[in-house]
Design an enzyme around this catalytic site. Sequence first.
Site, PDB file in Angstrom:
ATOM      1  N   ASP A  60     -10.204   1.715   2.221  1.00 38.69           N
ATOM      2  CA  ASP A  60     -10.289   0.270   1.977  1.00 38.69           C
ATOM      3  C   ASP A  60      -9.908   0.058   0.520  1.00 38.69           C
ATOM      4  O   ASP A  60     -10.595   0.544  -0.384  1.00 38.69           O
ATOM      5  CB  ASP A  60     -11.721  -0.224   2.251  1.00 38.69           C
ATOM      6  CG  ASP A  60     -11.859  -1.730   2.043  1.00 38.69           C
ATOM      7  OD1 ASP A  60     -11.081  -2.310   1.243  1.00 38.69           O
ATOM      8  OD2 ASP A  60     -12.748  -2.323   2.666  1.00 38.69           O
ATOM      9  N   ASN A  87       0.941  -0.756   0.658  1.00 44.35           N
ATOM     10  CA  ASN A  87       1.402  -1.726   1.660  1.00 44.35           C
ATOM     11  C   ASN A  87       0.327  -2.740   2.057  1.00 44.35           C
ATOM     12  O   ASN A  87       0.656  -3.866   2.428  1.00 44.35           O
ATOM     13  CB  ASN A  87       1.892  -0.949   2.893  1.00 44.35           C
ATOM     14  CG  ASN A  87       2.079  -1.837   4.085  1.00 44.35           C
ATOM     15  OD1 ASN A  87       3.120  -2.478   4.237  1.00 44.35           O
ATOM     16  ND2 ASN A  87       1.077  -1.933   4.948  1.00 44.35           N
ATOM     17  N   TYR A 163      -1.191 -16.463  -2.355  1.00 40.25           N
ATOM     18  CA  TYR A 163      -0.344 -15.338  -1.926  1.00 40.25           C
ATOM     19  C   TYR A 163       0.901 -15.172  -2.801  1.00 40.25           C
ATOM     20  O   TYR A 163       1.141 -14.074  -3.333  1.00 40.25           O
ATOM     21  CB  TYR A 163       0.022 -15.501  -0.450  1.00 40.25           C
ATOM     22  CG  TYR A 163       0.863 -14.382   0.110  1.00 40.25           C
ATOM     23  CD1 TYR A 163       0.300 -13.141   0.417  1.00 40.25           C
ATOM     24  CD2 TYR A 163       2.223 -14.551   0.340  1.00 40.25           C
ATOM     25  CE1 TYR A 163       1.069 -12.112   0.943  1.00 40.25           C
ATOM     26  CE2 TYR A 163       3.007 -13.530   0.871  1.00 40.25           C
ATOM     27  CZ  TYR A 163       2.417 -12.308   1.162  1.00 40.25           C
ATOM     28  OH  TYR A 163       3.196 -11.283   1.669  1.00 40.25           O
ATOM     29  N   LYS A 167       1.876 -11.865  -5.412  1.00 36.83           N
ATOM     30  CA  LYS A 167       3.062 -11.014  -5.355  1.00 36.83           C
ATOM     31  C   LYS A 167       3.852 -11.101  -6.676  1.00 36.83           C
ATOM     32  O   LYS A 167       4.485 -10.116  -7.076  1.00 36.83           O
ATOM     33  CB  LYS A 167       3.934 -11.392  -4.154  1.00 36.83           C
ATOM     34  CG  LYS A 167       3.258 -11.143  -2.800  1.00 36.83           C
ATOM     35  CD  LYS A 167       2.880  -9.674  -2.578  1.00 36.83           C
ATOM     36  CE  LYS A 167       2.387  -9.401  -1.164  1.00 36.83           C
ATOM     37  NZ  LYS A 167       1.959  -8.007  -0.942  1.00 36.83           N
ATOM     38  N   THR A 198       4.699 -10.281  12.029  1.00 33.45           N
ATOM     39  CA  THR A 198       3.445  -9.506  12.063  1.00 33.45           C
ATOM     40  C   THR A 198       2.272 -10.475  12.135  1.00 33.45           C
ATOM     41  O   THR A 198       2.444 -11.692  12.039  1.00 33.45           O
ATOM     42  CB  THR A 198       3.257  -8.653  10.785  1.00 33.45           C
ATOM     43  OG1 THR A 198       3.060  -9.541   9.667  1.00 33.45           O
ATOM     44  CG2 THR A 198       4.425  -7.726  10.503  1.00 33.45           C
TER      45      THR A 198
END
Length: 250
Positions: A60, A87, A163, A167, A198
């Site tokens: 984790d 990832n 988000y 990144k 996904t």
Amino acid sequence: MTTTIALVTGANKGIGLETARQLGARGATVLAGARDEERGEEAERALQAAGADARFVPLDVTDPGSIQRAADWIDREYGRLDILVNNAGIARGNLPSETDLDAMREVYEVNVFGVIRVTNALLPLLRRAPAARIVNVSSEVGSITSMTDPSSPLAHMPGSVAYPSSKSALNMITAMYAKELRNTPIKVNAANPGYTKTDLNRNSGFRSVAEGAEASVYLATLPADGPSGILWGHLWSADGSADAYGVLPW
Ligand SMILES: NC(=O)c1ccc[n+]([C@@H]2O[C@H](COP(=O)([O-])OP(=O)(O)OC[C@H]3O[C@@H](n4cnc5c(N)ncnc54)[C@H](OP(=O)(O)O)[C@@H]3O)[C@@H](O)[C@H]2O)c1
């Protein structure tokens, strides 16, 4: 010939599982990191059924104890690590004016702090490999240039803070690790999978996981004269081919 040892975080599904499968198909021993034991063991079985030399590693990325246990286990079992693919990632989204800071902290715990925690715990093992590769799975939505270029398809996405900014932070983190490690054989790069179908986007992406994983696998297997400190992957521009690959602007 010695085997390449590759760890992929968040490898129980989506792009991570496919990255592990593709690395396994190239002959690497793949350590499939997953935070949930059942999902991790299922991924291990799926990877082995696909022909990979795969082992589940409980991991984790928000839990320093779990990361240290994984690092100690890899040290005992293999004594080094050749490839680290950071990832694991999560997405939460709201308009900037409606940003929920608790949700934003959750995103940063995984997408930003998780990458630093995992990388720093594994760097001693990566330094022991002859030429390690670190791949941080980022996104074109972290590219400030692409997101603000009026001619980019990305400019038409609704604004959101948590988000995309996680990144952007990951892009800078990639550049800074590459800088620190530039006099070593270790290469550190960021991958852009492109908009991939996904659970992260409720399966709305238009690329397959096979395409999404390609950027990570390419950067994980770069030759000695390959680049370090770049964001590389699918290029999605108004005038270009949707299948083009290359260096993306920060
Ligand atoms: N899909 C896209 O269009 C797209 C585009 C650009 C970049 N990306 C990036 O690609 C990476 C993979 O995403 P995906 O699309 O494959 O999403 P996904 O199918 O939702 O997979 C995410 C993976 O991350 C794992 N994860 C989440 N939190 C974790 C934690 N605390 N510790 C360890 N693992 C954790 C998940 O495990 P659980 O199953 O336990 O939740 C899962 O294995 C992410 O970094 C994402 O930001 C995706």
